[in-house]
Scaffold this motif. Structure first.
Motif, mmCIF file in Angstrom:
data_model
loop_
_atom_site.group_PDB
_atom_site.id
_atom_site.type_symbol
_atom_site.label_atom_id
_atom_site.label_comp_id
_atom_site.label_asym_id
_atom_site.label_seq_id
_atom_site.Cartn_x
_atom_site.Cartn_y
_atom_site.Cartn_z
ATOM 1 N N LEU A 145 0.835 -1.206 0.000
ATOM 2 C CA LEU A 145 0.000 0.000 0.000
ATOM 3 C C LEU A 145 0.867 1.252 0.000
ATOM 4 N N THR A 146 0.387 2.276 -0.682
ATOM 5 C CA THR A 146 0.983 3.608 -0.551
ATOM 6 C C THR A 146 0.029 4.459 0.277
ATOM 7 N N VAL A 147 0.500 4.870 1.454
ATOM 8 C CA VAL A 147 -0.339 5.648 2.370
ATOM 9 C C VAL A 147 0.229 7.057 2.462
ATOM 10 N N THR A 148 -0.625 8.046 2.201
ATOM 11 C CA THR A 148 -0.196 9.442 2.253
ATOM 12 C C THR A 148 -0.860 10.129 3.441
ATOM 13 N N MET A 149 -0.036 10.641 4.350
ATOM 14 C CA MET A 149 -0.563 11.346 5.524
ATOM 15 C C MET A 149 -0.416 12.841 5.279
ATOM 16 N N LEU A 150 -1.491 13.574 5.545
ATOM 17 C CA LEU A 150 -1.552 14.986 5.147
ATOM 18 C C LEU A 150 -1.986 15.860 6.313
ATOM 19 N N GLY A 151 -1.296 16.991 6.513
ATOM 20 C CA GLY A 151 -1.771 17.972 7.490
ATOM 21 C C GLY A 151 -0.783 18.208 8.608
ATOM 22 N N ASP A 152 -1.269 18.071 9.837
ATOM 23 C CA ASP A 152 -0.437 18.349 11.014
ATOM 24 C C ASP A 152 0.223 17.065 11.489
ATOM 25 N N LEU A 153 1.388 16.786 10.945
ATOM 26 C CA LEU A 153 2.070 15.528 11.266
ATOM 27 C C LEU A 153 2.953 15.694 12.506
ATOM 28 N N LYS A 154 3.160 16.951 12.913
ATOM 29 C CA LYS A 154 3.985 17.209 14.094
ATOM 30 C C LYS A 154 3.196 16.932 15.378
ATOM 31 N N TYR A 155 2.029 17.542 15.483
ATOM 32 C CA TYR A 155 1.249 17.430 16.720
ATOM 33 C C TYR A 155 0.180 16.338 16.659
ATOM 34 N N ASP B 115 -3.006 4.974 -2.190
ATOM 35 C CA ASP B 115 -4.110 4.041 -1.929
ATOM 36 C C ASP B 115 -4.964 4.511 -0.756
ATOM 37 N N VAL B 116 -4.294 5.126 0.238
ATOM 38 C CA VAL B 116 -5.011 5.654 1.403
ATOM 39 C C VAL B 116 -4.520 7.076 1.636
ATOM 40 N N LEU B 117 -5.434 8.031 1.578
ATOM 41 C CA LEU B 117 -5.092 9.418 1.919
ATOM 42 C C LEU B 117 -5.627 9.674 3.318
ATOM 43 N N TYR B 118 -4.706 9.886 4.280
ATOM 44 C CA TYR B 118 -5.094 10.060 5.686
ATOM 45 C C TYR B 118 -4.942 11.535 6.041
ATOM 46 N N VAL B 119 -6.082 12.225 6.115
ATOM 47 C CA VAL B 119 -6.090 13.680 6.322
ATOM 48 C C VAL B 119 -6.194 13.973 7.813
ATOM 49 N N THR B 120 -5.484 15.003 8.277
ATOM 50 C CA THR B 120 -5.579 15.362 9.700
ATOM 51 C C THR B 120 -5.857 16.851 9.875
ATOM 52 N N ARG B 121 -6.391 17.167 11.040
ATOM 53 C CA ARG B 121 -6.697 18.552 11.438
ATOM 54 C C ARG B 121 -5.423 19.218 11.963
ATOM 55 N N VAL B 122 -5.239 20.497 11.675
ATOM 56 C CA VAL B 122 -4.140 21.231 12.326
ATOM 57 C C VAL B 122 -4.556 21.435 13.785
ATOM 58 N N GLN B 123 -3.696 20.951 14.701
ATOM 59 C CA GLN B 123 -4.063 20.833 16.121
ATOM 60 C C GLN B 123 -3.868 22.171 16.851
ATOM 61 N N TYR C 78 -0.255 29.102 14.120
ATOM 62 C CA TYR C 78 -1.469 28.373 13.719
ATOM 63 C C TYR C 78 -2.149 29.102 12.561
ATOM 64 N N GLU C 79 -2.269 30.415 12.681
ATOM 65 C CA GLU C 79 -2.938 31.203 11.640
ATOM 66 C C GLU C 79 -2.254 31.018 10.289
ATOM 67 N N LYS C 80 -0.912 30.873 10.304
ATOM 68 C CA LYS C 80 -0.157 30.738 9.049
ATOM 69 C C LYS C 80 -0.467 29.431 8.315
ATOM 70 N N VAL C 81 -0.781 28.373 9.061
ATOM 71 C CA VAL C 81 -0.887 27.042 8.431
ATOM 72 C C VAL C 81 -2.289 26.440 8.465
ATOM 73 N N LYS C 82 -3.239 27.127 9.099
ATOM 74 C CA LYS C 82 -4.533 26.470 9.379
ATOM 75 C C LYS C 82 -5.292 26.023 8.126
ATOM 76 N N GLY C 83 -5.182 26.767 7.032
ATOM 77 C CA GLY C 83 -5.938 26.351 5.842
ATOM 78 C C GLY C 83 -5.038 25.759 4.776
ATOM 79 N N ALA C 84 -3.921 25.179 5.193
ATOM 80 C CA ALA C 84 -2.880 24.768 4.232
ATOM 81 C C ALA C 84 -3.407 23.816 3.152
ATOM 82 N N TYR C 85 -4.279 22.866 3.523
ATOM 83 C CA TYR C 85 -4.775 21.884 2.546
ATOM 84 C C TYR C 85 -6.290 21.719 2.693
ATOM 85 N N VAL C 86 -6.966 21.680 1.564
ATOM 86 C CA VAL C 86 -8.403 21.375 1.590
ATOM 87 C C VAL C 86 -8.677 20.346 0.483
ATOM 88 N N ILE C 87 -9.178 19.186 0.903
ATOM 89 C CA ILE C 87 -9.524 18.135 -0.061
ATOM 90 C C ILE C 87 -10.942 18.386 -0.563
#
Ligand code: ASP
Ligand code: CP
Length: 326
Positions: free
Chosen positions: A173-183, A241-249, A259-268
Protein backbone atom coordinates in the motif's frame (compact mmCIF):
# COMPACT_ATOMS: atom_id res chain seq x y z
CA UNK A 1 -4.04 -10.55 5.85
CA UNK A 2 -7.28 -12.55 6.02
CA UNK A 3 -9.53 -11.70 8.96
CA UNK A 4 -11.96 -14.53 8.38
CA UNK A 5 -9.67 -17.51 8.78
CA UNK A 6 -8.42 -16.60 12.26
CA UNK A 7 -11.67 -15.33 13.74
CA UNK A 8 -12.35 -16.75 17.19
CA UNK A 9 -15.82 -18.15 17.70
CA UNK A 10 -18.38 -16.49 19.89
CA UNK A 11 -19.52 -16.92 22.58
CA UNK A 12 -16.10 -16.31 24.12
CA UNK A 13 -15.08 -18.26 27.20
CA UNK A 14 -13.27 -16.83 30.21
CA UNK A 15 -9.59 -16.99 29.35
CA UNK A 16 -7.41 -15.59 32.07
CA UNK A 17 -4.29 -17.04 30.48
CA UNK A 18 -4.86 -15.18 27.23
CA UNK A 19 -1.98 -12.93 26.19
CA UNK A 20 -3.88 -9.67 26.62
CA UNK A 21 -5.71 -10.46 29.87
CA UNK A 22 -5.07 -7.68 32.42
CA UNK A 23 -2.65 -5.85 30.08
CA UNK A 24 -2.46 -2.11 29.50
CA UNK A 25 -2.77 -0.76 25.96
CA UNK A 26 -0.38 2.19 25.86
CA UNK A 27 1.30 2.13 22.46
CA UNK A 28 0.98 0.49 19.07
CA UNK A 29 4.51 -0.81 19.65
CA UNK A 30 2.94 -3.55 21.80
CA UNK A 31 1.18 -5.07 18.75
CA UNK A 32 2.79 -7.66 16.51
CA UNK A 33 1.28 -8.61 13.19
CA UNK A 34 -0.22 -11.72 14.80
CA UNK A 35 -1.78 -9.61 17.54
CA UNK A 36 -3.36 -7.36 14.93
CA UNK A 37 -4.73 -10.31 13.04
CA UNK A 38 -6.27 -11.58 16.26
CA UNK A 39 -7.77 -8.18 17.22
CA UNK A 40 -9.24 -7.76 13.75
CA UNK A 41 -10.73 -11.26 13.90
CA UNK A 42 -12.44 -10.43 17.20
CA UNK A 43 -13.56 -7.01 15.89
CA UNK A 44 -15.05 -8.74 12.87
CA UNK A 45 -17.02 -11.06 15.15
CA UNK A 46 -18.15 -8.08 17.23
CA UNK A 47 -19.47 -6.40 14.11
CA UNK A 48 -21.45 -9.52 13.23
CA UNK A 49 -22.88 -9.73 16.75
CA UNK A 50 -23.88 -6.05 16.81
CA UNK A 51 -25.57 -6.46 13.44
CA UNK A 52 -27.37 -9.62 14.56
CA UNK A 53 -28.32 -8.93 18.19
CA UNK A 54 -27.21 -5.35 19.00
CA UNK A 55 -26.24 -5.93 22.62
CA UNK A 56 -25.03 -9.08 24.38
CA UNK A 57 -23.71 -10.04 27.79
CA UNK A 58 -20.02 -10.83 27.24
CA UNK A 59 -18.88 -8.25 29.82
CA UNK A 60 -21.96 -8.28 32.05
CA UNK A 61 -21.10 -6.93 35.48
CA UNK A 62 -17.84 -5.30 34.32
CA UNK A 63 -17.31 -1.57 34.78
CA UNK A 64 -15.27 0.83 32.65
CA UNK A 65 -14.01 4.18 33.99
CA UNK A 66 -13.84 6.62 31.07
CA UNK A 67 -11.47 9.38 32.26
CA UNK A 68 -11.04 12.27 29.81
CA UNK A 69 -8.89 15.32 30.63
CA UNK A 70 -9.23 16.54 27.01
CA UNK A 71 -12.33 16.92 24.80
CA UNK A 72 -13.59 13.90 22.88
CA UNK A 73 -16.69 12.86 20.99
CA UNK A 74 -15.76 9.61 19.19
CA UNK A 75 -13.29 7.94 21.53
CA UNK A 76 -15.30 8.62 24.65
CA UNK A 77 -18.69 7.69 23.21
CA UNK A 78 -17.44 4.66 21.28
CA UNK A 79 -15.82 3.20 24.42
CA UNK A 80 -19.09 3.83 26.26
CA UNK A 81 -21.09 2.21 23.47
CA UNK A 82 -18.60 -0.69 23.28
CA UNK A 83 -18.91 -1.42 27.01
CA UNK A 84 -22.69 -1.12 27.00
CA UNK A 85 -23.13 -3.26 23.89
CA UNK A 86 -21.13 -5.93 25.73
CA UNK A 87 -23.48 -5.72 28.72
CA UNK A 88 -21.13 -3.76 31.00
CA UNK A 89 -21.46 -0.28 32.46
CA UNK A 90 -19.46 2.95 32.50
CA UNK A 91 -18.32 5.60 35.00
CA UNK A 92 -18.00 8.70 32.78
CA UNK A 93 -15.59 11.44 33.84
CA UNK A 94 -15.45 13.72 30.85
CA UNK A 95 -15.48 17.01 32.69
CA UNK A 96 -12.52 16.56 35.02
CA UNK A 97 -13.17 20.08 36.31
CA UNK A 98 -16.17 18.68 38.20
CA UNK A 99 -14.07 15.88 39.68
CA UNK A 100 -11.48 16.11 42.46
CA UNK A 101 -8.86 16.77 39.76
CA UNK A 102 -9.92 20.43 40.17
CA UNK A 103 -8.95 20.21 43.87
CA UNK A 104 -5.43 19.28 42.79
CA UNK A 105 -5.64 15.48 42.93
CA UNK A 106 -2.76 13.89 41.04
CA UNK A 107 -3.19 11.53 38.08
CA UNK A 108 -1.84 8.48 40.00
CA UNK A 109 -4.24 9.14 42.90
CA UNK A 110 -7.16 9.63 40.53
CA UNK A 111 -6.31 6.33 38.86
CA UNK A 112 -5.96 4.53 42.23
CA UNK A 113 -9.42 5.86 43.13
CA UNK A 114 -11.10 4.75 39.93
CA UNK A 115 -9.66 1.27 40.01
CA UNK A 116 -11.41 0.72 43.34
CA UNK A 117 -14.68 0.93 41.41
CA UNK A 118 -13.89 -0.14 37.84
CA UNK A 119 -12.32 -3.13 36.06
CA UNK A 120 -10.64 -1.15 33.27
CA UNK A 121 -9.71 2.53 32.80
CA UNK A 122 -9.67 4.46 29.52
CA UNK A 123 -7.58 7.65 29.81
CA UNK A 124 -7.15 10.71 27.58
CA UNK A 125 -4.70 13.29 28.90
CA UNK A 126 -2.80 16.28 27.44
CA UNK A 127 0.66 15.09 28.50
CA UNK A 128 2.79 12.64 26.53
CA UNK A 129 3.61 9.67 28.74
CA UNK A 130 0.61 10.19 31.04
CA UNK A 131 -0.93 6.82 30.11
CA UNK A 132 2.30 5.07 31.13
CA UNK A 133 2.28 6.96 34.45
CA UNK A 134 -1.34 5.93 35.02
CA UNK A 135 -0.57 2.32 34.14
CA UNK A 136 2.26 2.28 36.67
CA UNK A 137 -0.12 3.42 39.40
CA UNK A 138 -2.84 0.95 38.44
CA UNK A 139 -3.28 -2.77 38.97
CA UNK A 140 -6.19 -2.82 36.51
CA UNK A 141 -5.70 -2.36 32.74
CA UNK A 142 -5.27 1.20 31.45
CA UNK A 143 -6.08 1.97 27.81
CA UNK A 144 -4.44 5.05 26.27
CA UNK A 145 -7.10 7.14 24.51
CA UNK A 146 -4.55 9.80 23.49
CA UNK A 147 -1.61 11.13 25.54
CA UNK A 148 -0.84 14.64 24.30
CA UNK A 149 1.15 14.54 21.07
CA UNK A 150 2.37 11.04 21.92
CA UNK A 151 0.11 8.24 20.72
CA UNK A 152 -3.51 7.29 20.11
CA UNK A 153 -3.12 3.52 19.78
CA UNK A 154 -6.78 2.52 19.67
CA UNK A 155 -7.28 5.01 16.82
CA UNK A 156 -4.44 3.41 14.84
CA UNK A 157 -5.94 -0.03 15.45
CA UNK A 158 -9.31 1.14 14.13
CA UNK A 159 -7.56 2.91 11.24
CA UNK A 160 -5.78 -0.27 10.15
CA UNK A 161 -9.00 -2.26 10.65
CA UNK A 162 -10.72 0.28 8.38
CA UNK A 163 -8.06 -0.17 5.67
CA UNK A 164 -8.42 -3.96 5.95
CA UNK A 165 -12.20 -3.85 5.69
CA UNK A 166 -12.27 -1.26 2.88
CA UNK A 167 -9.27 -2.23 0.73
CA UNK A 168 -8.83 -5.85 1.83
CA UNK A 169 -5.09 -5.73 2.52
CA UNK A 170 -2.47 -4.05 4.68
CA UNK A 171 0.55 -5.03 2.59
CA UNK A 172 1.48 -3.41 -0.74
CA UNK A 173 0.00 0.00 0.00
CA UNK A 174 0.98 3.61 -0.55
CA UNK A 175 -0.34 5.65 2.37
CA UNK A 176 -0.20 9.44 2.25
CA UNK A 177 -0.56 11.35 5.52
CA UNK A 178 -1.55 14.99 5.15
CA UNK A 179 -1.77 17.97 7.49
CA UNK A 180 -0.44 18.35 11.01
CA UNK A 181 2.07 15.53 11.27
CA UNK A 182 3.98 17.21 14.09
CA UNK A 183 1.25 17.43 16.72
CA UNK A 184 -1.15 14.78 15.35
CA UNK A 185 -0.87 11.77 17.65
CA UNK A 186 -3.01 9.64 15.32
CA UNK A 187 -0.39 9.75 12.57
CA UNK A 188 2.42 9.01 15.04
CA UNK A 189 0.64 5.79 16.00
CA UNK A 190 -0.50 4.94 12.47
CA UNK A 191 2.93 5.33 10.85
CA UNK A 192 4.45 3.07 13.51
CA UNK A 193 1.72 0.47 13.17
CA UNK A 194 1.85 0.39 9.35
CA UNK A 195 5.58 -0.29 9.54
CA UNK A 196 4.64 -3.81 10.72
CA UNK A 197 3.48 -4.62 7.17
CA UNK A 198 5.26 -5.47 3.94
CA UNK A 199 5.83 -3.27 0.92
CA UNK A 200 4.31 -0.19 2.55
CA UNK A 201 5.30 3.24 1.29
CA UNK A 202 4.61 6.27 3.46
CA UNK A 203 4.30 9.81 2.07
CA UNK A 204 4.14 12.74 4.47
CA UNK A 205 2.61 16.00 3.21
CA UNK A 206 2.72 18.97 5.59
CA UNK A 207 3.72 22.60 5.97
CA UNK A 208 7.39 22.93 6.91
CA UNK A 209 6.63 23.67 10.58
CA UNK A 210 4.35 20.61 10.95
CA UNK A 211 6.60 17.80 9.68
CA UNK A 212 6.52 14.25 11.03
CA UNK A 213 8.82 14.09 14.11
CA UNK A 214 12.30 12.69 13.49
CA UNK A 215 11.82 10.13 16.27
CA UNK A 216 8.82 8.56 14.49
CA UNK A 217 10.60 8.62 11.12
CA UNK A 218 13.64 6.91 12.60
CA UNK A 219 11.55 4.14 14.15
CA UNK A 220 9.68 3.57 10.89
CA UNK A 221 12.91 3.80 8.87
CA UNK A 222 14.49 1.12 11.07
CA UNK A 223 11.86 -1.29 9.67
CA UNK A 224 13.02 -0.48 6.11
CA UNK A 225 9.80 1.33 5.19
CA UNK A 226 10.38 3.98 2.49
CA UNK A 227 9.25 7.43 3.63
CA UNK A 228 9.18 10.69 1.67
CA UNK A 229 8.26 14.24 2.68
CA UNK A 230 6.41 16.74 0.50
CA UNK A 231 4.96 20.23 0.81
CA UNK A 232 2.18 19.60 -1.70
CA UNK A 233 -0.11 16.68 -2.48
CA UNK A 234 -0.25 17.07 -6.25
CA UNK A 235 2.62 14.80 -7.27
CA UNK A 236 1.78 11.83 -5.07
CA UNK A 237 -2.02 11.81 -5.04
CA UNK A 238 -2.30 9.63 -8.20
CA UNK A 239 -0.24 6.80 -6.59
CA UNK A 240 -1.99 6.97 -3.19
CA UNK A 241 -4.11 4.04 -1.93
CA UNK A 242 -5.01 5.65 1.40
CA UNK A 243 -5.09 9.42 1.92
CA UNK A 244 -5.09 10.06 5.69
CA UNK A 245 -6.09 13.68 6.32
CA UNK A 246 -5.58 15.36 9.70
CA UNK A 247 -6.70 18.55 11.44
CA UNK A 248 -4.14 21.23 12.33
CA UNK A 249 -4.06 20.83 16.12
CA UNK A 250 -4.74 24.42 17.17
CA UNK A 251 -4.63 23.61 20.90
CA UNK A 252 -1.00 22.40 20.71
CA UNK A 253 0.54 25.59 19.24
CA UNK A 254 2.67 27.75 21.52
CA UNK A 255 2.26 30.79 19.25
CA UNK A 256 -1.28 31.37 17.85
CA UNK A 257 0.29 33.33 14.95
CA UNK A 258 1.92 30.09 13.74
CA UNK A 259 -1.47 28.37 13.72
CA UNK A 260 -2.94 31.20 11.64
CA UNK A 261 -0.16 30.74 9.05
CA UNK A 262 -0.89 27.04 8.43
CA UNK A 263 -4.53 26.47 9.38
CA UNK A 264 -5.94 26.35 5.84
CA UNK A 265 -2.88 24.77 4.23
CA UNK A 266 -4.78 21.88 2.55
CA UNK A 267 -8.40 21.38 1.59
CA UNK A 268 -9.52 18.14 -0.06
CA UNK A 269 -12.43 18.64 -2.45
CA UNK A 270 -14.00 16.82 -5.44
CA UNK A 271 -11.88 18.77 -7.93
CA UNK A 272 -8.56 17.78 -6.33
CA UNK A 273 -9.76 14.19 -5.96
CA UNK A 274 -10.19 13.85 -9.75
CA UNK A 275 -6.47 13.05 -9.86
CA UNK A 276 -6.78 10.15 -7.37
CA UNK A 277 -7.42 6.45 -8.09
CA UNK A 278 -11.01 5.24 -8.23
CA UNK A 279 -10.37 2.46 -5.70
CA UNK A 280 -8.46 4.44 -3.07
CA UNK A 281 -9.96 5.73 0.20
CA UNK A 282 -9.84 9.01 2.12
CA UNK A 283 -9.65 8.70 5.91
CA UNK A 284 -9.66 11.25 8.74
CA UNK A 285 -9.64 10.56 12.51
CA UNK A 286 -12.04 13.53 12.88
CA UNK A 287 -13.08 16.09 13.97
CA UNK A 288 -12.48 17.99 10.71
CA UNK A 289 -12.35 21.76 10.69
CA UNK A 290 -12.37 22.51 6.97
CA UNK A 291 -9.59 20.25 5.61
CA UNK A 292 -12.10 18.01 3.79
CA UNK A 293 -14.88 19.82 1.95
CA UNK A 294 -18.36 18.49 2.77
CA UNK A 295 -18.87 18.38 -1.03
CA UNK A 296 -16.69 15.26 -1.01
CA UNK A 297 -18.77 13.38 1.59
CA UNK A 298 -20.95 11.53 -0.92
CA UNK A 299 -17.98 10.19 -2.88
CA UNK A 300 -17.67 6.40 -2.28
CA UNK A 301 -13.96 6.94 -1.52
CA UNK A 302 -14.86 9.07 1.53
CA UNK A 303 -14.34 6.47 4.27
CA UNK A 304 -14.18 8.76 7.31
CA UNK A 305 -17.72 8.19 8.56
CA UNK A 306 -17.45 4.41 8.11
CA UNK A 307 -14.09 4.63 9.93
CA UNK A 308 -15.89 5.90 13.07
CA UNK A 309 -18.20 2.91 13.05
CA UNK A 310 -15.30 0.46 12.72
CA UNK A 311 -13.96 2.07 15.90
CA UNK A 312 -16.85 0.65 17.89
CA UNK A 313 -16.03 -2.94 16.89
CA UNK A 314 -12.30 -2.54 17.52
CA UNK A 315 -12.93 -1.03 20.97
CA UNK A 316 -15.36 -3.85 21.80
CA UNK A 317 -12.60 -6.29 20.85
CA UNK A 318 -9.99 -4.50 22.97
CA UNK A 319 -12.23 -4.42 26.06
CA UNK A 320 -12.98 -8.13 25.66
CA UNK A 321 -9.27 -8.86 25.27
CA UNK A 322 -8.00 -7.03 28.36
CA UNK A 323 -10.88 -8.37 30.47
CA UNK A 324 -10.04 -11.97 29.49
CA UNK A 325 -13.12 -12.65 27.38
CA UNK A 326 -11.56 -13.09 23.96
N1 ASP B 1 -9.52 13.05 17.56
C1 ASP B 1 -8.14 12.84 17.25
C2 ASP B 1 -7.29 12.98 18.51
O1 ASP B 1 -7.83 13.18 19.58
C3 ASP B 1 -7.69 13.74 16.15
C4 ASP B 1 -7.93 15.21 16.38
O2 ASP B 1 -8.39 15.63 17.46
O3 ASP B 1 -7.62 15.96 15.45
O4 ASP B 1 -6.11 12.88 18.40
N1 CP C 1 -10.74 10.46 16.56
C1 CP C 1 -10.89 10.90 17.82
O1 CP C 1 -10.10 10.60 18.72
O2 CP C 1 -12.00 11.66 18.02
P1 CP C 1 -12.38 12.38 19.38
O3 CP C 1 -11.30 13.36 19.69
O4 CP C 1 -13.72 13.01 19.12
O5 CP C 1 -12.43 11.32 20.45
Amino acid sequence: MPTQSTSPHLPFGENKNADWYGKDILSVKQFSRDDLEYVFGVAHEMRGMVERVGTFDLLKGKILANLFYEPSTRTSSSFTAAMERLGGSVIPISEVKYSSVSKGESLPDTIRTLECYADVIVLRHPETGSAAIAAKAAKKPVINAGDGVGEHPTQALLDTFTIMEEIGRLDNLTVTMLGDLKYGRTVHSLARLLSTFTNIKLNYVSPDILKMPKEVMEEVGAKNIPQAEFASLEKILPETDVLYVTRVQKERFEDPADYEKVKGAYVIDPEIMKAAKKDMIVMHPLPRVGEISTDFDDDPRAAYFRQMEYGLYVRMALLALVLGKA
